[in-house]
Enzyme design. Sequence first.
Site, PDB file in Angstrom:
ATOM      1  N   GLU A 104     -11.730   0.819 -10.699  1.00  0.00           N
ATOM      2  CA  GLU A 104     -11.331  -0.096 -11.775  1.00  0.00           C
ATOM      3  C   GLU A 104     -12.291  -0.064 -12.964  1.00  0.00           C
ATOM      4  O   GLU A 104     -11.851  -0.129 -14.121  1.00  0.00           O
ATOM      5  CB  GLU A 104     -11.218  -1.519 -11.229  1.00  0.00           C
ATOM      6  CG  GLU A 104     -10.056  -1.739 -10.286  1.00  0.00           C
ATOM      7  CD  GLU A 104     -10.338  -1.244  -8.881  1.00  0.00           C
ATOM      8  OE1 GLU A 104      -9.389  -1.119  -8.084  1.00  0.00           O
ATOM      9  OE2 GLU A 104     -11.536  -0.975  -8.579  1.00  0.00           O
ATOM     10  N   GLU A 122       0.827  -1.206   0.000  1.00  0.00           N
ATOM     11  CA  GLU A 122       0.000   0.000   0.000  1.00  0.00           C
ATOM     12  C   GLU A 122       0.865   1.261   0.000  1.00  0.00           C
ATOM     13  O   GLU A 122       0.550   2.245  -0.672  1.00  0.00           O
ATOM     14  CB  GLU A 122      -0.927   0.005   1.219  1.00  0.00           C
ATOM     15  CG  GLU A 122      -1.953  -1.108   1.243  1.00  0.00           C
ATOM     16  CD  GLU A 122      -3.039  -0.955   0.182  1.00  0.00           C
ATOM     17  OE1 GLU A 122      -3.059   0.093  -0.499  1.00  0.00           O
ATOM     18  OE2 GLU A 122      -3.860  -1.873   0.030  1.00  0.00           O
TER      19      GLU A 122
END
Length: 1204
Positions: A476, A183
Amino acid sequence: MAGPSGMSGGRRLSRWIISFALLVTTLLLFRPFAAYILPLHINKPLPITFRPSSFNWTALTPHNTAPPYTYPSTGRVQVPPIQHAFEPEGRSDVAKRIPRQKAVLAAFRRCWKSYKTHAWLKDELEPLTGTGKNTYGGWAATLIDSLDTLWIMGLRGEFHEAVRAVAVLDWANTTITACNMFETNIRHLGGLLAAYDLSHEQALLTKAVELGDMLYAGFDTPNRIPPFWLNFEQAKNGDLIAETHQISASVGSFSLEFTRLSQITGDPKYYSAVVHLTSVFEEHQNSTALPGMWPTFVDARNAIFDGNSFTLGALADSLYEYLPKMYSLLGGQEPIYQKMYTDAMDTVEKHLLFRPMVPENNDILFSGTATVSKDVVSLIPEGQHLSCFAGGMFILGGKLFSRQEHLDIGSKLTRGCAYAYDAFPTGIMPEIFDMQACPSLDECSWDEEQWQRHGNKNLPKGFSRVRVPSYILRPEAIESVFILYRTTGDKALQDRAWRMFQAIQKATETPYGNAGIDDVTGISGPVKQRNSMESFWLAETLKYFYLIFSPPDLISLDDKYRMAEDAGKPHIPNSRGRELSIFFGFLYDAVSYLTFLADHYDNLPLTMVLLHPHLEGWLRAWHTDSDDYNNVNSIRSLSIENLECEGYVNMRCIHDPGCPTEIKILRELREPREEHRITEHGMLEAWTYMFGGNQSDVPPVIAEPCCSQFGGTKAQVLQRPKSEYLRSRQWDLDTPLDDDTSGRVMEYLCTLFLGEKLCLVRLWITRRDNSTSTSTRRPTPSPSHNLLDQTTPNPVTTHYLPSPSYPSISLKPYPSNVQASINRDLSSTRPPPLETPPPLERTDYDDGQIPLGDQAKRLFRVGKAYLTFYKTGFKSIWSNYKDLRAIHARLGTRKLENIIKYGSSSAADTTNTDDHQGEEKGNETETRKSEGHVKHHVTPQPQAQAQPGDDKTVHGPSTTPTVTRRDYQLALRTRHDLYKLVPFSLVFAICGEFTPLVILAIGSAAVPYPCRIPAQEQQDFQRPVKIQPRVDEAAKRISESNSNSDSNTTEQEVEWKREFIDAHRLHLSPFLTPIPVIGPLWHRLYSGPRLRRHCDEVLCDTILIRREGGFDKLPPREVFQWSLKYGLRTLTEYMDDLKRQGKPLDPDSAELKKVLLPVVEAEADYILNVDWRRLKPEDQWRAVYRPPGPAKVATPDDRHLTSR
């Protein structure tokens, strides 16, 4: 008693009514001016102060090193173009696109404002409660992740504010003991690198290197494979080791960021680290349970890939996503990424893709999950929001590797995710769901009976189960829709994206931003929002929504996924995310403009504006369309929407532009030739050369839309082929006509640059052979000692006494213990920050109109902000006054200047030893008495240590002065404030909230320092630039009158007149030239004493600066203030250059200090290198005084200007 009170209240009400009426009238009559002045804040980027992290990971020596890898040297491969060749937009398309783009921008700005207000420097905003939380180490994940979005959306002020915050982040300042490497890499390091590639802000790259080195320490494991968690202490000790059950994406998703970091910095260690990982993945790719793919979990410690679950969704997504992007990033030089991508996608196509059975029989695809048991591959027909990236990945791979089947698969995957959005009642796709799969990827028909048997009647038809019904603002799906649109040009995808955006906004919008939701299916009742706004909402989701509604060359895919030839530097589009590119001071002639169009024909800005490179103000900039002769305001008045719709606009629209209205090309063939019509003389040749044909094809008259100030769009320019622009330029270069004639011809043909034919306008030309650009002029600092060596003696030497008669002035630095206690903070004497509400934007309203009520509310909020501003200013004055009283209580009634110079009340109170004459001044008793007198009133400081080589002259008293520069400056400015407090208070009491409009008109004459609004402070800063031409002219007149043999002017009269001018130049007197009879009296009583006092203050300030370590120790603003008070011409010229370039002046700029520092140091030496013992105290001011105009004296400042 009630009568007078009622009368008072009535008068007050009348005053408010009259004041409000006057203000409204002013706004209506002078709306452009008021719109510019009322916000009263300067939009300029403040300087970026970089602060390194407290722990230097770069200095950490790794215990385990991978073999070094060099960049591929096989030669670049021609990477095919990715983006569709878009046709110019029609007006209806622009009219539909722009409101959608603005709606996305408004959503972003709303969320960013909430983040800035309620969660600044936190990782996330909590959109339900308006608070912040840290989820990724407390390193401002949302801020860093959103930097490139800020830049792309043109929010430059917010971007630079965020960069200033990033520049002081400390990666060691965290409450966690270990960070998630995956991350941190994609959100923080990726965010910093993307923003740096767009903006080239050095602070971002430096912070990226700091973070990259920290993450690089995570590769210090026995097999050089990083763990999931980077434990800081273990990393420092070399004790890290990878896990035996680790997410495959967390191991394989470092390649893009680390490779890019090596490309930018030239340090191959980052690239070497990921090359090692790539080799490990490539080695095991075809030996897993599902050859070609890697399992979702791997044994990273032992490099074992024996898992049995395979997917493109969660836990593995970015591992595959990075493969084609790495191939593009390296310019096709590393074929291993093509092989790994091809092998993986062949397996995906065979085992993971499925076509769902849906009522409409849509030809769409989803990517499911495959499990392997005893060599049997089973497909779980599930869809994941995370796997929606696969559509875009297949499209990019198909383009890069010329695989048409991948383009088809990518399109079907993308349309499948879009279908899932439309299918659910909220208009949003759930996180994870199951569908009924067709037997093959070929066409299959809807089977109602099978649905009734296996389906879920609570869900849309085709969906059998929703395992995770939430939506957390993921990007996405819209990312793939965006890529599909940019590669096909299908405008229906913009409509699809708009439906997605509206649905997301409706379901997720909160009072503070946008929130994830628990259930998109509607089964559990009304939508329930979560108190979470992930950083990718601003960083990715809204970015892709914004880009799909933007012109296609804003972050073109060919720029985004293609590397330039230049050693890995990215090719950034010229527009850099801006809708408007302004070429100020650049287009000096037709050749330069045509060259620009030809050189950038394939990558033009979206919108172009051509303006005269004039300075602002009458007379120099009369040729503009702005009432105040300001091209900046001309730009502000331009409607970009109208320009995009029309393709061309004229920006010189006044009724009498002052230019000929027509050109008759064939006039001289029919009438006697008139020499003054030089434009017509060469037009016939130019027209036939550029447009072809013969005289019969030449129009008899060319009308002229004056005056060569216009805007156009890229689509308009592209109406003409590149060859025509090159041909026109070649004519101007080759024509035998003289420059004046050819220049005027090109003036009248200038609209052809924007695709027009017969509507030709005129371009103001500065010819090539005699034009000089001032836009690049910069003061070039020279070493101070070189400047000082070139000077003439300080004119104060003409006032030397025959022999030393006074004490010298000590310039020795304070001892280190005194230096350490010096407080240089002068912020209390400067205006506090003025926080006015932001201007209302039309884009925030559906109809584009700002309601009158909202305008009135903002107006009163502005007034309230000014009341707060002035209240703070008054408090600062009162606090400074109390500090001043404490200083006087400590020093007594002595004059500060004498204490600074001699440590006592006057030169006579200090004993001096005369080395030159060998005489003692006074006896020992008197000396002790004098020293005791000083010590009684001045708190002694530690004595300065004698330096080798010091002479025996007593430099002042035995104790260093207790007056610091802060004390002295606070005293000077507080005196100034107290003198002006009464008149300013009267103005404030009368005008109330409207005081800013009044003081802008009357200037700073009656305004204390802490109460100066930013616009007024800027006016004071710019005053030397405005008055310098008049000062030079006045000084020239005096010099000419003095040199005139017929003049009866005495040298003494010339001297006081020069002082009179200098007093005006230094803002000490309102008059520039003396009035007969009254002038001498005014100078003797007012301007002369003020000039002497001013010079003495500069002298004392310079002494204190040297004692406290020199100018280098001062912040940039204080160096600027000293230069301004001293009247440094270098500063005036620097500000003039900034003004010519249209750049704001930033007193806190490190660049400004760098320019001024050598000059001020040399000037300080010039001032202080005098023999104080031979100079009367009343003549010491002359060491600072410099005659204005063509003076005989050459100071370092003069020499510096000459060297330019």
